[in-house]
Design an enzyme around this catalytic site. Structure first.
Site, PDB file in Angstrom:
ATOM      1  N   ASP A 100       0.314 -12.774  12.409  1.00  0.00           N
ATOM      2  CA  ASP A 100      -0.128 -11.380  12.464  1.00  0.00           C
ATOM      3  C   ASP A 100      -0.025 -10.734  11.080  1.00  0.00           C
ATOM      4  O   ASP A 100      -0.964 -10.085  10.586  1.00  0.00           O
ATOM      5  CB  ASP A 100       0.751 -10.626  13.476  1.00  0.00           C
ATOM      6  CG  ASP A 100       0.534  -9.123  13.448  1.00  0.00           C
ATOM      7  OD1 ASP A 100      -0.583  -8.685  13.759  1.00  0.00           O
ATOM      8  OD2 ASP A 100       1.482  -8.395  13.115  1.00  0.00           O
ATOM      9  N   GLU A 124       0.967  -2.834  23.004  1.00  0.00           N
ATOM     10  CA  GLU A 124       1.282  -1.831  21.988  1.00  0.00           C
ATOM     11  C   GLU A 124       0.156  -0.818  21.815  1.00  0.00           C
ATOM     12  O   GLU A 124       0.417   0.377  21.630  1.00  0.00           O
ATOM     13  CB  GLU A 124       1.544  -2.560  20.662  1.00  0.00           C
ATOM     14  CG  GLU A 124       2.013  -1.689  19.523  1.00  0.00           C
ATOM     15  CD  GLU A 124       2.274  -2.533  18.287  1.00  0.00           C
ATOM     16  OE1 GLU A 124       1.817  -2.117  17.207  1.00  0.00           O
ATOM     17  OE2 GLU A 124       2.908  -3.603  18.393  1.00  0.00           O
ATOM     18  N   ASP A 125      -1.101  -1.274  21.877  1.00  0.00           N
ATOM     19  CA  ASP A 125      -2.227  -0.426  21.460  1.00  0.00           C
ATOM     20  C   ASP A 125      -3.241  -0.098  22.545  1.00  0.00           C
ATOM     21  O   ASP A 125      -4.222   0.594  22.269  1.00  0.00           O
ATOM     22  CB  ASP A 125      -2.984  -1.103  20.302  1.00  0.00           C
ATOM     23  CG  ASP A 125      -2.143  -1.172  19.030  1.00  0.00           C
ATOM     24  OD1 ASP A 125      -1.274  -0.309  18.863  1.00  0.00           O
ATOM     25  OD2 ASP A 125      -2.347  -2.090  18.226  1.00  0.00           O
ATOM     26  N   HIS A 144      -1.376 -10.113  21.708  1.00  0.00           N
ATOM     27  CA  HIS A 144      -0.149  -9.605  21.099  1.00  0.00           C
ATOM     28  C   HIS A 144      -0.164  -8.107  20.837  1.00  0.00           C
ATOM     29  O   HIS A 144       0.894  -7.482  20.739  1.00  0.00           O
ATOM     30  CB  HIS A 144       0.178 -10.384  19.803  1.00  0.00           C
ATOM     31  CG  HIS A 144      -0.602  -9.968  18.601  1.00  0.00           C
ATOM     32  ND1 HIS A 144      -1.821 -10.512  18.262  1.00  0.00           N
ATOM     33  CD2 HIS A 144      -0.328  -9.054  17.633  1.00  0.00           C
ATOM     34  CE1 HIS A 144      -2.253  -9.954  17.149  1.00  0.00           C
ATOM     35  NE2 HIS A 144      -1.373  -9.067  16.736  1.00  0.00           N
ATOM     36  N   HIS A 182      -9.000  -8.824  14.899  1.00  0.00           N
ATOM     37  CA  HIS A 182      -7.630  -9.088  14.434  1.00  0.00           C
ATOM     38  C   HIS A 182      -6.892 -10.087  15.342  1.00  0.00           C
ATOM     39  O   HIS A 182      -6.446 -11.133  14.855  1.00  0.00           O
ATOM     40  CB  HIS A 182      -6.850  -7.779  14.294  1.00  0.00           C
ATOM     41  CG  HIS A 182      -5.384  -7.996  14.047  1.00  0.00           C
ATOM     42  ND1 HIS A 182      -4.902  -8.590  12.896  1.00  0.00           N
ATOM     43  CD2 HIS A 182      -4.292  -7.713  14.818  1.00  0.00           C
ATOM     44  CE1 HIS A 182      -3.581  -8.665  12.963  1.00  0.00           C
ATOM     45  NE2 HIS A 182      -3.197  -8.137  14.121  1.00  0.00           N
ATOM     46  N   ASP A 199       0.682 -30.184 -14.756  1.00  0.00           N
ATOM     47  CA  ASP A 199       1.512 -29.133 -14.174  1.00  0.00           C
ATOM     48  C   ASP A 199       0.798 -28.345 -13.078  1.00  0.00           C
ATOM     49  O   ASP A 199       1.412 -27.526 -12.399  1.00  0.00           O
ATOM     50  CB  ASP A 199       1.956 -28.146 -15.260  1.00  0.00           C
ATOM     51  CG  ASP A 199       2.836 -28.803 -16.315  1.00  0.00           C
ATOM     52  OD1 ASP A 199       3.653 -29.668 -15.937  1.00  0.00           O
ATOM     53  OD2 ASP A 199       2.688 -28.458 -17.503  1.00  0.00           O
TER      54      ASP A 199
END
Length: 472
Positions: free
Chosen positions: A118, A57-58, A53, A29, A237
């Site tokens: 992200d 947090e993790d 990043h 990720h 178009d």
């Protein structure tokens, strides 16, 4: 660069053993987020922060560790995109995380660049989530992140996010748009866009203008919108022709040749080079009629403009390096500094006054739903940047803050006007305040005319504080 290598080593080691819901190692990720930004031309600091990043947090990595190993800029970006804990904030965690992120973006727009990349990777891999969670995430993406991508000019991320959200929230319409695109892709004969592109190349070559001409296919949401306007779609178009050149002057040379050799549709011409959009976007827009009467839309821009059109603020590299933005004085006129555009300053001003997370969250979505941006002139020589549809009430609060409670009317372009008057781009507005000592105050009616959160929050707060005050 060495910093990127070290960031990858730390991210891989700290996320080792963690898996995504898809079953892939978690490191895939942050790596994908970094590659998305690299493709847009982001500089090293942004890429290092993108790799890291999710570490604070993790994983067990601390912000202090990031600061010590990679410096204050990277630490600021990582902190900016780090979510607040549900344990501490409960149901307010998501809105308060966005509030924190927006405040951080006010000091460094690269925070939002990382958040957008992200979210894009998470949306690409959303299929492993429960359907109800897919819908919830898609709605927040639609209401908050797509408008932010538009305002920051990151068109490449915005269009892909739009299609991914469209597929989840409107699967039948998405499938219909895909069918239309596939049917034309599978056609054996070259379509009218390819034929017209060939004619453009011949005309420009004969005029001695070096230019690239390519077809820009419409993405699924764009196809759906055009179909809604025009009914049955024809080959012309399905996309627009993009002409890229080297210098600004070449754009106008191309325009002159195309308008000479083809019949221009005058109502379709817009010059976003002389007057750039509020999100840095520059291009000439025009349309020409083919011999069979079909109308082909055309975009003309330099290669540098094209990079900015696709990547927006990401294309600035490090926007805080001396001279990076090309703006001599970032305080000269609102919106002059691309790292602190008018809409962001406005958003940061009103969010301070939002009394709670629910008000902030609902008001943020309302604000981001506003279409476009207008610039109005003040009689003292300054300018105000307001959303499309803003009224004299909005201008008064933008100029005077809570002093606008005493507003009794306005002059627009020198003429007396009511506070409900909707302003147009380029108007000159002068809100009129009651004389000192006169008893002037907001009316509940003002809320019907106020479009900006700053005005609405200030009016509501005053009305709440004076429940027994009769309307003027």
């Amino acid at each position: 660069p060495e910093a990127l290598r070290r960031a990858y080593v730390l991210a891989e080691a700290s996320h080792r053993g963690q898996m995504r819901k898809s079953g892939e190692p978690y490191i895939t990720h942050p790596l994908a987020v970094t590659l998305i930004l690299a493709e847009l031309g982001a500089e090293t600091t942004t890429l290092v922060a993108a790799l890291l990043h999710d570490t604070v947090e993790d994983t067990d990595v601390t912000l202090t560790q990031v600061l010590d190993e990679f410096g204050p800029e990277v630490a600021y970006l990582v902190d900016g995109v780090t979510k607040l804990e549900k344990v501490d904030y409960g149901a307010a965690a998501e809105p308060e995380t966005f509030r924190k992120m927006l405040v951080a973006t006010g000091n460094d727009v690269r925070v939002m660049s990382i958040k957008l990349a992200d979210r894009l990777h998470n949306m690409r891999t959303l299929g492993v989530m429960r359907p109800e969670k897919q819908v919830r995430i898609a709605k927040v993406t639609h209401d908050v992140l797509i408008p932010l991508a538009e305002r920051l000019g990151v068109q490449a991320l915005k269009t892909e996010l739009e299609d991914l959200v469209f597929a989840i929230l409107h699967p039948e319409e998405y499938a219909a748009a895909r069918e239309i695109a596939a049917a034309h892709e599978n056609a054996a004969a070259p379509g009218p866009l390819a034929e017209t592109a060939g004619r453009f190349r011949t005309v420009l070559r004969e005029a001695g203008i070096t230019a690239d001409v390519e077809i820009r296919p419409r993405h699924m949401v764009s196809l759906h919108r055009v179909r809604g306007k025009r009914g049955e779609l024809r080959g012309v178009d399905l996309g627009r022709l993009l002409v890229t050149v080297q210098e600004d002057a070449d754009c106008y040379a191309v325009l002159g040749e195309l308008h000479t050799c083809f019949t221009p549709v005058v109502s379709e011409f817009k010059d976003f080079i002389a007057v750039p959009k509020f999100n840095l976007y520059q291009s000439l827009h025009t349309a020409v009629a083919r011999a069979d009467g079909e109308v082909v839309e055309v975009l003309i821009r330099t290669r540098q403009m094209h990079q900015v059109a696709e990547a927006g603020v990401v294309a600035l590299g490090n926007p805080y390096a001396p001279g990076a933005t090309g703006v001599e004085d970032p305080h000269e006129g609102e919106g002059a500094d691309p790292t602190r555009p008018g809409w962001l300053s406005r958003l940061l001003d009103w969010q301070r006054a939002a009394p709670d997370a629910d008000t902030f969250w609902s008001t943020l979505r309302e604000d981001l739903a506003q279409d476009g941006e207008i610039t109005v002139f003040r009689t003292d020589g300054g300018t105000l940047s307001l959303p499309g549809g803003a009224s004299c009430v909005d201008a008064a609060y933008a100029q005077y803050g809570e002093g606008a409670h005493a507003c009794i009317g306005a002059r627009v372009n020198g003429r007396l006007a009511t506070l409900s008057t909707v302003l147009q781009d380029g108007d000159t507005v002068h809100p009129l305040l009651a004389a000192a000592g006169d008893d002037a105050s907001p009316s509940p009616d003002w809320l019907e005319h106020a479009r900006t959160p700053a005005a609405r929050i200030a009016i509501r707060r005053w009305l709440h504080a004076h429940p027994d005050r009769p309307a003027p």
